[in-house]
Design an enzyme around this catalytic site. Sequence first.
Site: not given
Length: 238
Positions: A59, A111, A115
């Site tokens: 993930h 992502e 992040h």
Amino acid sequence: MNVFFVTAIFLLTSTAGDFGAKWDHFTFTQEWPQTACLMGKAEGKKCYIPNFINSFIIHGLWPSAGSKEGPKNCSSVQFDMNKIKNLTDELLNAWPNIYSSTGRNDFWKHEWDTHGTCALSLNTTGTEYLFFRKTLDLMKIYNASRYLSKMNITPNDTTPYVTKTVQSVLQRKLGVMPNLQCYRSKLGYLLAEIRICMDKQFKLIECPTGELTLYWKRRAETEPCRGGKIYFPEIKRN
Ligand SMILES: *[C@@H]1O[C@H](CO)[C@@H](O)[C@H](O)[C@H]1NC(C)=O
Ligand SMILES: *[C@@H]1O[C@H](CO)[C@@H](O)[C@H](O)[C@H]1NC(C)=O
Ligand SMILES: *[C@@H]1O[C@H](CO)[C@@H](O)[C@H](O)[C@H]1NC(C)=O
Ligand SMILES: *[C@@H]1O[C@H](CO)[C@@H](O)[C@H](O)[C@H]1NC(C)=O
Ligand SMILES: *[C@@H]1O[C@H](CO)[C@@H](O)[C@H](O)[C@H]1NC(C)=O
């Protein structure tokens, strides 16, 4: 007076370097594709699990702050597929976008934007290429499917597993307690994610307590796997 002084120092040091992002560890999260599909479908997303996916997938690798959510969208360094072109095959296998109404690269872009841009201050994750390379390497080392299948914990729609058994199998392999997240369905709790915490040198650490329900505002919710038993749903392709 003292309080103001301390606050001022704190603000100064916390915005120096690090592109202003304040975080102290990583959360490395693997997801079970079948549960991610069910959660996506609950929100009206189309989902397709390719034939070659039979195990946990990545993930993300999330800079995290204590028991709180970590920083997000830390820099405007744009996602560029060209920079990770030579990782494409590995990414498609280990980090596929199973939401089929969105583009192949969209999960990676998301992502990265959310992040990856917060991990730029470290040597080991200081470029887009290094961030994805490192995350793929972590998946090779801490592959939850490998750990679980060795202990005969395999997907099974009819018989749930005792949550503590799954936890202790992983804890024995990792040396730290993983954070198991479930999706609560009509059937019961479905195993959704396995989260592992590590320091900035990628040494495994116990996740700070409280870090249990983060990051799930965008999809149907997960929650800590409660209730003693959890289902590990078999993968369906359609
Ligand atoms: C980060 O950026 C995305 C899109 O670029 C946006 O949807 C999201 O709300 C932002 N998140 C935060 C915490 O700023
Ligand atoms: C893959 O691409 C990255 C960045 O574009 C580069 O730094 C790296 O050396 C390349 N690796 C291989 C094995 O070609
Ligand atoms: C990080 O990079 C800097 C500059 O290249 C180097 O001096 C330092 O030793 C590196 N640190 C680690 C932990 O690799
Ligand atoms: C994880 O392990 C499973 C089972 O051994 C394997 O099929 C899968 O390819 C592995 N995933 C990655 C990303 O290495
Ligand atoms: C599920 O578990 C039951 C009881 O252990 C077993 O009989 C069955 O074969 C398992 N199904 C799968 C798909 O492994």
